[in-house]
Motif scaffolding. Structure first.
Motif, short mmCIF file in Angstrom:
data_model
loop_
_atom_site.label_atom_id
_atom_site.label_comp_id
_atom_site.label_asym_id
_atom_site.label_seq_id
_atom_site.Cartn_x
_atom_site.Cartn_y
_atom_site.Cartn_z
N ARG A 90 -9.99 54.41 -85.57
CA ARG A 90 -11.23 55.15 -85.80
C ARG A 90 -12.12 54.48 -86.85
NH1 ARG A 90 -7.69 60.71 -85.52
NH2 ARG A 90 -7.62 60.80 -83.23
N ALA A 91 -11.53 53.59 -87.63
CA ALA A 91 -12.33 52.84 -88.61
C ALA A 91 -12.99 51.61 -87.98
CB ALA A 91 -11.44 52.40 -89.77
N LEU A 92 -12.53 51.17 -86.83
CA LEU A 92 -12.99 49.90 -86.27
C LEU A 92 -14.49 49.86 -85.96
CD1 LEU A 92 -10.21 48.54 -83.88
CD2 LEU A 92 -10.74 47.90 -86.22
N GLU A 124 -2.95 52.83 -76.06
CA GLU A 124 -4.09 52.98 -75.16
C GLU A 124 -4.90 54.24 -75.45
OE1 GLU A 124 -3.57 53.89 -71.00
OE2 GLU A 124 -1.53 54.62 -71.33
N ILE A 125 -4.23 55.31 -75.86
CA ILE A 125 -4.95 56.57 -76.14
C ILE A 125 -6.01 56.35 -77.22
CG2 ILE A 125 -4.69 58.85 -77.21
CD1 ILE A 125 -1.98 59.05 -75.71
N GLU A 155 -10.29 55.59 -77.21
CA GLU A 155 -11.18 56.45 -77.99
C GLU A 155 -12.34 55.68 -78.60
OE1 GLU A 155 -10.57 58.92 -82.08
OE2 GLU A 155 -9.07 59.36 -80.53
N VAL A 156 -12.12 54.37 -78.87
CA VAL A 156 -13.15 53.62 -79.61
C VAL A 156 -13.64 52.36 -78.90
CG1 VAL A 156 -12.23 54.43 -81.81
CG2 VAL A 156 -11.47 52.22 -80.91
N LYS A 157 -13.00 51.93 -77.83
CA LYS A 157 -13.30 50.60 -77.29
C LYS A 157 -14.73 50.44 -76.81
CE LYS A 157 -11.56 51.41 -72.58
NZ LYS A 157 -10.54 51.00 -71.57
N THR A 176 -15.21 44.19 -78.15
CA THR A 176 -13.78 44.03 -77.83
C THR A 176 -13.31 42.58 -77.93
OG1 THR A 176 -14.29 43.86 -75.46
CG2 THR A 176 -13.79 46.06 -76.33
N SER A 177 -14.25 41.63 -77.92
CA SER A 177 -13.85 40.22 -78.03
C SER A 177 -13.35 39.88 -79.43
CB SER A 177 -15.02 39.31 -77.66
OG SER A 177 -16.05 39.37 -78.64
#
Length: 377
Positions: free
Chosen positions: A202-204, A238-239, A243-245, A250-251
């Motif tokens: 969630r911080a990402l 994965e869950i 949620e954030v992807k 994503t790279s």
């Protein structure tokens, strides 16, 4: 008696026992598995005894039940146990994270924990001494037993786990990474809530937004080491990634799975900032390894972490439940390299002085075993 009544002026409260069944009670499932292991080990020990072998000292981890019957085979042997963790309703992992409340009612949960400790209590009753790896893990035990527990960590190889300013490794067989790159590391045996994986995810979005050149390296499998299983057919990895992807590049996020140990050490040596989060639970070796490598660390201000790290001295400690604090602290260290270097050096100094395998922990362990041998059985 299954009914309430008054007998000679005394109020009697009856209770009804369930009909007998051959099925194992749910609360006994965990203990039964441990009894089966204990029985198997006892039979093997008896065969050794019949062949003339009697140990002076037995050192074991009681967590899987093997030690339950060893004193029935060798009553004069001195038993030393590894006291890793004692389950509690309060102050530790259970009930810590409101996002994952127990599925059981309070009484059922309390009974479950009592039975999870039953095997340890039976083992502790016959032990001469115990050893815990950290002060906080010792503190999880009732005082009756804690007074018989010494604190000695397993130890880490601080010679192998040391900083390397010229370290380099390839990412996906293509891109060469060095200390010049901005690398944020996060390591668990398995990616799961107990080790704060959900909070890190969630911080990402904000972290990667603020640090457009940063790469995030995530080490860990998709199984469950601790706590509840994810919904059937899914993984915690994965869950929370799902949620954030859609909110991140994503790279720049790399899931590395389980790495060969030499590559894992290189990754820590490359790390610009290492993030470690945990429930109040058993302290991960990976944190001590990161300390030994001299990583600049952002970690949760939970009890096991505060056993080994001090805020603003050897790490930046944050609220486990506030990803915004994680972002702020990681960015602070990425921006302030002097502070990052200072914290990393202090973390390594503490790892070397307290957790070095060859010079600190192993000598203490050997002395502890020798002291067991001198205890009258």
């Amino acid at each position: 008696m299954g009914v309430d009544a008054v007998w000679q002026g005394v109020q009697v409260f009856g209770y009804q026992v369930k009909t007998k069944t051959t099925a194992t009670h749910a609360l006994l499932t965990d203990l039964q598995a441990k009894v089966l292991r204990a029985e198997a080990l006892a039979k093997r020990a008896l065969a050794l005894k019949q062949n003339g072998y009697t140990p002076d000292v037995i050192v074991a981890h009681p967590g899987w039940g093997e030690t339950l019957f060893v004193k029935q085979v060798w009553p004069t042997a001195r038993l030393g146990l590894y006291a890793e963790f004692f389950y509690s309703q309060d102050g530790a992992d259970v009930g810590f994270d409101p996002e994952f409340p127990s599925a059981q009612d309070p009484l059922s949960n309390a009974c479950r924990l009592r039975m999870k400790n039953a095997n340890q209590l039976l083992a502790l009753d016959e032990a001469q001494r115990c050893v815990s790896p950290t002060k906080w893990q010792k503190s999880t035990y009732p005082e009756k037993w804690a007074q018989h527990i010494d604190v000695i960590h397993d130890g880490i190889d601080t010679e192998l786990l040391r900083p390397n300013p010229v370290v380099a490794m390839q990412l996906n067989g293509q891109q060469n990474l060095t200390r010049e790159d901005e690398i944020i590391t996060f390591v668990n045996r398995n990616l799961e809530p107990y080790r704060g994986y959900h909070q890190f995810m969630r911080a990402l979005p904000e972290l990667l937004r603020q640090r457009p050149k940063a790469r995030v390296m995530i080490v860990g499998g998709q199984d469950v080491s601790y706590g509840a299983l994810p919904p059937k057919g899914k993984t915690w990895r994965e869950i929370f990634w799902n949620e954030v992807k859609d909110q991140v590049d994503t790279s720049r996020v790399h899931f590395l799975g389980h790495m060969p140990y030499p590559d894992f050490v290189k990754l820590l040596q490359l790390s610009s900032v290492h993030v470690y989060l945990t429930y109040p639970f058993v302290l991960s070796w990976s944190l001590l390894e990161a300390m030994s490598v001299q990583c600049a660390i952002v970690a949760s201000n939970t009890a096991p972490v505060m056993d080994v790290l001090e805020h603003e001295h050897s790490a930046l400690l944050i609220d486990f439940f506030k990803p915004s604090e994680l972002v702020q602290s990681v960015c602070r260290l990425l921006e302030d390299k002097v502070l990052a270097s200072h914290l990393g050096a202090a973390a390594r100094a503490h790892a070397v002085s307290s957790f070095d395998l060859r010079n600190i922990c192993l000598p203490q362990q050997m002395q502890w075993v020798q002291s067991l041998a001198s205890i009258n059985s």
